[in-house]
Write a protein that holds these residues in place. Structure first.
Motif, mmCIF file in Angstrom:
data_model
loop_
_atom_site.group_PDB
_atom_site.id
_atom_site.type_symbol
_atom_site.label_atom_id
_atom_site.label_comp_id
_atom_site.label_asym_id
_atom_site.label_seq_id
_atom_site.Cartn_x
_atom_site.Cartn_y
_atom_site.Cartn_z
ATOM 1 N N ARG A 16 0.847 -1.199 0.000
ATOM 2 C CA ARG A 16 0.000 0.000 0.000
ATOM 3 C C ARG A 16 0.879 1.245 0.000
ATOM 4 O O ARG A 16 1.941 1.265 0.605
ATOM 5 N N PHE A 17 0.400 2.290 -0.702
ATOM 6 C CA PHE A 17 1.126 3.547 -0.813
ATOM 7 C C PHE A 17 0.229 4.706 -0.420
ATOM 8 O O PHE A 17 -0.989 4.643 -0.579
ATOM 9 N N SER A 18 0.857 5.779 0.040
ATOM 10 C CA SER A 18 0.124 7.026 0.221
ATOM 11 C C SER A 18 -0.050 7.649 -1.167
ATOM 12 O O SER A 18 0.565 7.213 -2.139
ATOM 13 N N LYS A 19 -0.873 8.699 -1.259
ATOM 14 C CA LYS A 19 -1.076 9.348 -2.556
ATOM 15 C C LYS A 19 0.232 9.931 -3.082
ATOM 16 O O LYS A 19 0.533 9.832 -4.264
ATOM 17 N N GLU A 20 1.024 10.543 -2.192
ATOM 18 C CA GLU A 20 2.297 11.137 -2.601
ATOM 19 C C GLU A 20 3.278 10.058 -3.058
ATOM 20 O O GLU A 20 3.949 10.208 -4.078
ATOM 21 N N GLU A 21 3.376 8.967 -2.317
ATOM 22 C CA GLU A 21 4.264 7.866 -2.700
ATOM 23 C C GLU A 21 3.849 7.293 -4.059
ATOM 24 O O GLU A 21 4.695 7.027 -4.917
ATOM 25 N N ASN A 22 2.552 7.130 -4.241
ATOM 26 C CA ASN A 22 2.044 6.586 -5.495
ATOM 27 C C ASN A 22 2.381 7.515 -6.663
ATOM 28 O O ASN A 22 2.781 7.062 -7.737
ATOM 29 N N ARG A 23 2.250 8.826 -6.446
ATOM 30 C CA ARG A 23 2.573 9.794 -7.481
ATOM 31 C C ARG A 23 4.064 9.711 -7.851
ATOM 32 O O ARG A 23 4.425 9.673 -9.023
ATOM 33 N N LEU A 24 4.924 9.633 -6.832
ATOM 34 C CA LEU A 24 6.362 9.536 -7.079
ATOM 35 C C LEU A 24 6.726 8.241 -7.810
ATOM 36 O O LEU A 24 7.541 8.245 -8.734
ATOM 37 N N ILE A 25 6.109 7.156 -7.401
ATOM 38 C CA ILE A 25 6.387 5.866 -8.045
ATOM 39 C C ILE A 25 5.907 5.878 -9.492
ATOM 40 O O ILE A 25 6.622 5.420 -10.391
ATOM 41 N N ASN A 26 4.728 6.416 -9.729
ATOM 42 C CA ASN A 26 4.221 6.494 -11.112
ATOM 43 C C ASN A 26 5.144 7.335 -11.980
ATOM 44 O O ASN A 26 5.386 7.003 -13.147
ATOM 45 N N LYS A 28 8.395 7.689 -11.563
ATOM 46 C CA LYS A 28 9.596 6.884 -11.820
ATOM 47 C C LYS A 28 9.329 5.804 -12.866
ATOM 48 O O LYS A 28 10.185 5.510 -13.693
#
Length: 118
Positions: A16-26, A28
């Motif tokens: 599971r990711f936070s919204k910010e983590e998900n944005r950064l991963i997307n 990358k």
């Protein structure tokens, strides 16, 4: 249940990711050469890193050198047409272009080796 045993990778992991983590991963994943998150994540987990080298400046430099070569050819053609330049001068221009190309290629090879080490 039998279908899972036929899969090449039957084991599933959930994260599971936070919204910010998900944005950064997307971001990358988009910057990488992998087509989707699964391939990106699998490579990251196994290899530990994804290297992406931006060659846009190299492409631009190569295009500029090519344009210089075209300009030299045009000058040579006109000079031959009007007998305004000696063959020695033409050969010198070609040698300088060759030297420039070799210098750029040598420097780029060195930079690529340095990037691969880091």
């Amino acid at each position: 249940m039998e279908n899972k045993n036929k899969l090449r990778r039957p084991i599933q992991r959930i994260i599971r990711f936070s919204k910010e983590e998900n944005r950064l991963i997307n971001k990358k994943v988009e910057e990488s050469f992998f087509p989707n998150f699964q391939n990106f994540a699998l490579h990251m987990l196994i290899q530990g890193e994804v290297r992406h080298i931006d060659y846009s400046e190299l492409k631009q430099l190569t295009m500029e050198i090519h344009k210089i070569g075209i300009n030299i050819n045009q000058v040579t053609r006109l000079a031959n047409q009007f007998n305004e330049i000696s063959s020695t001068d033409i050969q010198q221009l070609k040698n300088e272009l060759t030297a420039l190309t070799e210098t750029v290629q040598s420097n780029l090879a060195t930079l690529i080796k340095l990037k691969e080490r880091t």
